[in-house]
Design an enzyme around this catalytic site. Sequence first.
Site: not given
Lengths: 145, 145, 145, 145, 145, 145
Positions: C63-65, C99-100, C114
């Site tokens: 739902l992130c723009h 969120m970024e 990793d």
Amino acid sequence: MKMVDVGAKPKTERVAVATALLRMLPATRERILAGKMEKGDVLAAARLAGIMAAKRTPDFVPLCHPIALSGVEVTLEPVAQGLSIRATVRTVDRTGVEMEALTSACAAALTVYDMCKSVDRGMVMEAVQLEHKSGGRSGTWERGA
Amino acid sequence: MKMVDVGAKPKTERVAVATALLRMLPATRERILAGKMEKGDVLAAARLAGIMAAKRTPDFVPLCHPIALSGVEVTLEPVAQGLSIRATVRTVDRTGVEMEALTSACAAALTVYDMCKSVDRGMVMEAVQLEHKSGGRSGTWERGA
Amino acid sequence: MKMVDVGAKPKTERVAVATALLRMLPATRERILAGKMEKGDVLAAARLAGIMAAKRTPDFVPLCHPIALSGVEVTLEPVAQGLSIRATVRTVDRTGVEMEALTSACAAALTVYDMCKSVDRGMVMEAVQLEHKSGGRSGTWERGA
Amino acid sequence: MKMVDVGAKPKTERVAVATALLRMLPATRERILAGKMEKGDVLAAARLAGIMAAKRTPDFVPLCHPIALSGVEVTLEPVAQGLSIRATVRTVDRTGVEMEALTSACAAALTVYDMCKSVDRGMVMEAVQLEHKSGGRSGTWERGA
Amino acid sequence: MKMVDVGAKPKTERVAVATALLRMLPATRERILAGKMEKGDVLAAARLAGIMAAKRTPDFVPLCHPIALSGVEVTLEPVAQGLSIRATVRTVDRTGVEMEALTSACAAALTVYDMCKSVDRGMVMEAVQLEHKSGGRSGTWERGA
Amino acid sequence: MKMVDVGAKPKTERVAVATALLRMLPATRERILAGKMEKGDVLAAARLAGIMAAKRTPDFVPLCHPIALSGVEVTLEPVAQGLSIRATVRTVDRTGVEMEALTSACAAALTVYDMCKSVDRGMVMEAVQLEHKSGGRSGTWERGA
């Protein structure tokens, strides 16, 4: 236009090697090698960009098959005119990895350009080319052979 | 390493033009122009690949800003040595579109290579380079000027 | 479910900072800092992965723009328990970049994991959290304030 | 830096399980479980985001091999401190799926954060970690074993 | 072929609404509404897929401009023949969002099909169409007006 | 919600064919066939978009497995009501390619719509449906059989 059907081909080990030369001012090359570019470690970024781009090749080259790459290596070496880039891609699949190697070499060169363009906008990518491919029905191909 | 902050720059109109030469056998060029490549319409596929790649540039070039491109055009012209590719990219944004134009030219060239490699594996991309850029603080730059 | 409409919000300068701690064996941390991991320069790869992931946030968080990021910086510092990661993201847009920043910190940590997992599979990401955000209607937020 | 060649490894069945804890206010947890978050069904969105992110892992973690995942399952359970997330990823391939499981757990946690951040910006991801992996040359690994 | 230049257009508020009908067996519709499909919550997955696809439209439709979407909403309603899907997309940008709305409706319908195909392979998408668009130089358009 | 585990299924040859009808004004169809649309060669762009979208299906349809497609072909034929689109997708894998064929047909139709919408905004996609699938445990399925 079509993505040709390779379903009847056997999975075989395949390798492709592509190279490119990024021509630049001697001062640009020295600054890269000295690790003094403002945007950071150019050689590390270019290697990583080359590896990531190899995986994205089917998004970039429309008729390329999606392939499970088994290995990718990108090296950058200083030469008289700038940097020599070499991408080696391996798979065990039904189709070759020439496009992955060429795409990888391009992405590495573009990343160097991006990180150095503020000091040398005139850099030129030359001789982006396949050097070697082996595996598959068409067998081994060597540039100049 | 960082994606430099451009938030304080004004949004201005910007254009970049990049070119590349794809050297090939004369027979390959003729077959492309005659529309007789087995994989389909090479020039249409290359133009489309160039346009789509311009939009994906921030995925290929790690430190590139995501930019709202306002226009992309890719042309391919026959020349003595093969095909000459020209990508023009436009935006109204805080940073330039040189990388988008160069990436677009590379993708168009790679797509031609992919569609013709079964008949001419020795093709070489030459002179992938910025020709022009305008807009932004650093102003206009022309190759050779 | 919906991606809420932010069209009526003004574009303002926004910053978000997220951090994470990657706990690891002391020997793993020393090997990373000494640049002796077999897969290559771990810190450079993690910084780059964090920057690239910030740009792909709308693909990972449904739902992130999609946002035009103006800058991203990722740092990794050695601490007693391992590595401390800090991602700073900036934009001039209608919605924030929390969120970024969080996605960027996760990607940097995952990349370290990793590249080192063959020698230390037990590494743990701790305290992935927002530290600061400013800009927009809800104003400034500081952890612990 | 390189994506190490796994072409000589046999394809075997592999499983990896990763977990994460998203710490939040009790009121936030209750609102999620009651399905009363303004942005919609948080648990469904998080599960889906986790599944989709597992597939995109090679775009997120630079040196990860592209792998044909055969199954992904993401669960979220309420616990005293918030939500416990568990991602299980399966493949039949030449390399393990630890990174896919960890990436999936991160994406699920980030999605919960995104959908609830307007009411609880202080949420923290804790203990993002591998719990189990099996298959491949290095065999089975269990946390705490 | 080209992505036409929209740089001279002003940024205006734009909305587009697209709809689709997914025809299915009554038993399939009932099972979806009862939440009894084996693959999980079909309606939640379809809404989320529609939202995510809207953001990826420029990857899917070659000549589409990348646009900063400000809002996306996808609804699915039961009707006599199956499910009626409606996608509403908003932006404040130089070009419209018709393609984003149509792509979103397609992705939602495809997701329903995918989750139910084991019980009803004959489902058909009908009447995928633009219903409304407003904003921009060409103004408002209504189907049937 | 989960991406069901297909690891125990054998890899078999699989084919799926999907079709769609794009209804349009007769004048629009004639202009497409005459190659006179302002945005360029519509049929070539639609074929290419269909091929590329088939490869991206797991990004658009959340629970779809990533599959190594072995071939994709997209055709567009003029019919009385507009254009008839047919996508054929092949693989040798553990799960079918119905979703890839349907996604490919949708992308081809959306691309035609995008390139012609300025002259015919009322175009409608009808009858997006599976026609045939073969291979795998559930065997062959034919529409209308």
